[in-house]
Motif scaffolding. Sequence first.
Motif, PDB file in Angstrom:
ATOM      1  N   HIS A   1     -10.975 -11.905   6.895  1.00 34.97           N
ATOM      2  CA  HIS A   1     -10.667 -11.345   8.211  1.00 34.97           C
ATOM      3  C   HIS A   1      -9.166 -11.122   8.380  1.00 34.97           C
ATOM      4  O   HIS A   1      -8.746 -10.148   8.988  1.00 34.97           O
ATOM      5  CB  HIS A   1     -11.221 -12.248   9.317  1.00 34.97           C
ATOM      6  CG  HIS A   1     -12.706 -12.309   9.327  1.00 34.97           C
ATOM      7  ND1 HIS A   1     -13.499 -11.225   9.633  1.00 34.97           N
ATOM      8  CD2 HIS A   1     -13.551 -13.317   9.022  1.00 34.97           C
ATOM      9  CE1 HIS A   1     -14.764 -11.557   9.537  1.00 34.97           C
ATOM     10  NE2 HIS A   1     -14.831 -12.816   9.165  1.00 34.97           N
ATOM     11  N   GLN A   2      -8.370 -12.010   7.824  1.00 33.24           N
ATOM     12  CA  GLN A   2      -6.913 -11.851   7.897  1.00 33.24           C
ATOM     13  C   GLN A   2      -6.472 -10.615   7.110  1.00 33.24           C
ATOM     14  O   GLN A   2      -5.669  -9.819   7.602  1.00 33.24           O
ATOM     15  CB  GLN A   2      -6.216 -13.095   7.349  1.00 33.24           C
ATOM     16  CG  GLN A   2      -4.705 -13.011   7.416  1.00 33.24           C
ATOM     17  CD  GLN A   2      -4.051 -14.256   6.828  1.00 33.24           C
ATOM     18  OE1 GLN A   2      -4.694 -15.150   6.319  1.00 33.24           O
ATOM     19  NE2 GLN A   2      -2.731 -14.283   6.909  1.00 33.24           N
ATOM     20  N   ILE A   3      -7.002 -10.427   5.908  1.00 34.43           N
ATOM     21  CA  ILE A   3      -6.652  -9.250   5.094  1.00 34.43           C
ATOM     22  C   ILE A   3      -7.117  -7.977   5.795  1.00 34.43           C
ATOM     23  O   ILE A   3      -6.386  -6.987   5.850  1.00 34.43           O
ATOM     24  CB  ILE A   3      -7.283  -9.336   3.683  1.00 34.43           C
ATOM     25  CG1 ILE A   3      -6.714 -10.533   2.921  1.00 34.43           C
ATOM     26  CG2 ILE A   3      -7.096  -8.044   2.908  1.00 34.43           C
ATOM     27  CD1 ILE A   3      -5.249 -10.411   2.590  1.00 34.43           C
ATOM     28  N   LYS A   4      -8.322  -8.002   6.349  1.00 32.17           N
ATOM     29  CA  LYS A   4      -8.853  -6.836   7.060  1.00 32.17           C
ATOM     30  C   LYS A   4      -7.945  -6.476   8.232  1.00 32.17           C
ATOM     31  O   LYS A   4      -7.624  -5.307   8.444  1.00 32.17           O
ATOM     32  CB  LYS A   4     -10.274  -7.113   7.533  1.00 32.17           C
ATOM     33  CG  LYS A   4     -10.934  -5.959   8.222  1.00 32.17           C
ATOM     34  CD  LYS A   4     -12.357  -6.314   8.601  1.00 32.17           C
ATOM     35  CE  LYS A   4     -13.005  -5.215   9.411  1.00 32.17           C
ATOM     36  NZ  LYS A   4     -14.361  -5.551   9.813  1.00 32.17           N
TER      37      LYS A   4
ATOM     38  N   PRO B   1       0.830  -1.208   0.000  1.00 27.72           N
ATOM     39  CA  PRO B   1       0.000   0.000   0.000  1.00 27.72           C
ATOM     40  C   PRO B   1       0.864   1.257   0.000  1.00 27.72           C
ATOM     41  O   PRO B   1       1.859   1.342   0.710  1.00 27.72           O
ATOM     42  CB  PRO B   1      -0.801  -0.126   1.294  1.00 27.72           C
ATOM     43  CG  PRO B   1      -0.854  -1.599   1.551  1.00 27.72           C
ATOM     44  CD  PRO B   1       0.474  -2.124   1.084  1.00 27.72           C
ATOM     45  N   GLY B   2       0.507   2.207  -0.820  1.00 30.30           N
ATOM     46  CA  GLY B   2       1.277   3.437  -0.960  1.00 30.30           C
ATOM     47  C   GLY B   2       2.409   3.296  -1.952  1.00 30.30           C
ATOM     48  O   GLY B   2       3.192   4.218  -2.133  1.00 30.30           O
TER      49      GLY B   2
ATOM     50  N   GLU C   1       0.133   5.513  10.736  1.00 32.72           N
ATOM     51  CA  GLU C   1      -0.234   6.670  11.551  1.00 32.72           C
ATOM     52  C   GLU C   1       0.787   6.897  12.663  1.00 32.72           C
ATOM     53  O   GLU C   1       1.231   8.018  12.893  1.00 32.72           O
ATOM     54  CB  GLU C   1      -1.631   6.463  12.141  1.00 32.72           C
ATOM     55  CG  GLU C   1      -2.149   7.678  12.867  1.00 32.72           C
ATOM     56  CD  GLU C   1      -3.572   7.465  13.350  1.00 32.72           C
ATOM     57  OE1 GLU C   1      -3.859   7.888  14.474  1.00 32.72           O
ATOM     58  OE2 GLU C   1      -4.365   6.868  12.610  1.00 32.72           O
ATOM     59  N   ARG C   2       1.200   5.815  13.324  1.00 40.76           N
ATOM     60  CA  ARG C   2       2.210   5.931  14.383  1.00 40.76           C
ATOM     61  C   ARG C   2       3.536   6.423  13.832  1.00 40.76           C
ATOM     62  O   ARG C   2       4.183   7.281  14.412  1.00 40.76           O
ATOM     63  CB  ARG C   2       2.426   4.581  15.065  1.00 40.76           C
ATOM     64  CG  ARG C   2       1.375   4.215  16.042  1.00 40.76           C
ATOM     65  CD  ARG C   2       1.767   2.949  16.795  1.00 40.76           C
ATOM     66  NE  ARG C   2       0.587   2.345  17.356  1.00 40.76           N
ATOM     67  CZ  ARG C   2       0.326   1.058  17.353  1.00 40.76           C
ATOM     68  NH1 ARG C   2       1.184   0.212  16.822  1.00 40.76           N
ATOM     69  NH2 ARG C   2      -0.769   0.603  17.885  1.00 40.76           N
TER      70      ARG C   2
ATOM     71  N   THR D   1      -5.828  -2.994   8.656  1.00 41.90           N
ATOM     72  CA  THR D   1      -5.995  -2.178   9.860  1.00 41.90           C
ATOM     73  C   THR D   1      -4.658  -1.981  10.561  1.00 41.90           C
ATOM     74  O   THR D   1      -4.319  -0.864  10.972  1.00 41.90           O
ATOM     75  CB  THR D   1      -7.019  -2.829  10.814  1.00 41.90           C
ATOM     76  OG1 THR D   1      -8.252  -2.982  10.114  1.00 41.90           O
ATOM     77  CG2 THR D   1      -7.220  -1.992  12.060  1.00 41.90           C
ATOM     78  N   GLN D   2      -3.874  -3.053  10.664  1.00 44.87           N
ATOM     79  CA  GLN D   2      -2.556  -2.962  11.306  1.00 44.87           C
ATOM     80  C   GLN D   2      -1.648  -2.036  10.505  1.00 44.87           C
ATOM     81  O   GLN D   2      -0.946  -1.202  11.078  1.00 44.87           O
ATOM     82  CB  GLN D   2      -1.913  -4.345  11.412  1.00 44.87           C
ATOM     83  CG  GLN D   2      -0.540  -4.311  12.054  1.00 44.87           C
ATOM     84  CD  GLN D   2       0.111  -5.695  12.086  1.00 44.87           C
ATOM     85  OE1 GLN D   2      -0.486  -6.690  11.719  1.00 44.87           O
ATOM     86  NE2 GLN D   2       1.351  -5.731  12.544  1.00 44.87           N
ATOM     87  N   TYR D   3      -1.659  -2.155   9.177  1.00 44.42           N
ATOM     88  CA  TYR D   3      -0.814  -1.308   8.340  1.00 44.42           C
ATOM     89  C   TYR D   3      -1.197   0.162   8.508  1.00 44.42           C
ATOM     90  O   TYR D   3      -0.336   1.024   8.660  1.00 44.42           O
ATOM     91  CB  TYR D   3      -0.932  -1.721   6.868  1.00 44.42           C
ATOM     92  CG  TYR D   3      -0.038  -0.906   5.958  1.00 44.42           C
ATOM     93  CD1 TYR D   3       1.321  -1.165   5.898  1.00 44.42           C
ATOM     94  CD2 TYR D   3      -0.550   0.124   5.197  1.00 44.42           C
ATOM     95  CE1 TYR D   3       2.156  -0.419   5.087  1.00 44.42           C
ATOM     96  CE2 TYR D   3       0.276   0.879   4.383  1.00 44.42           C
ATOM     97  CZ  TYR D   3       1.626   0.603   4.328  1.00 44.42           C
ATOM     98  OH  TYR D   3       2.434   1.357   3.528  1.00 44.42           O
TER      99      TYR D   3
END
Length: 187
Positions: free
Chosen positions: A159-162, A6-7, A173-174, A166-168
């Motif tokens: 659910h694993q991809i979601k 992503p990105g 953000e952190r 979410t973790q990414y």
Amino acid sequence: MVKLQPGGIYCTDQAEIICTGLGSCISACIWDERIGAGGMNHFLLPFVNHNQEMHWHPDNLTTTPARYGIHAMEMLINYLLQRGAERNRLKVKLFGGAQMMGRNSRIGEKNVEFILSYAQTEKLDVISHDLGGLEPRKIMFDPLSGRVWLKRIPFAEVHQIKAQETQYATELERKTRRDKNNDVELF
């Protein structure tokens, strides 16, 4: 084979396959068959939230601007034009935008609205697309021929991809907050 995160944005004129996994994110596969070059992007959101600052760090393979569709599309097209592609010969295939984050989140829907509007406004030649729905996708793209292989991910893996998306997003953000003082602000 090149795995796009992503990105990320990747362009090539070599015999390589570019692959990525998509939930609510969008990937545009763009190529100019005449010069034998193409590329793919993978963006998370259509536009920059003006409450956030945009940062870039040279150690990252992805840039903050490329997380946003408006920048990821311009960057990919410009990279191809720099390689000798001509805008009127560019062919486009679009993927992603699944509804992954629950009923209250419209991220996938907003990404689909953005990319279709962008392609129409910019008069891009969209050959095909597989957008929206509930299932995430894995895609592999041959940037020389424009051929794409698509696999819908079974519900058991959703659910694993979601959780990974979410973790990414949380890690980004952190990292943005943590590296805020070390980055260059883009304007």
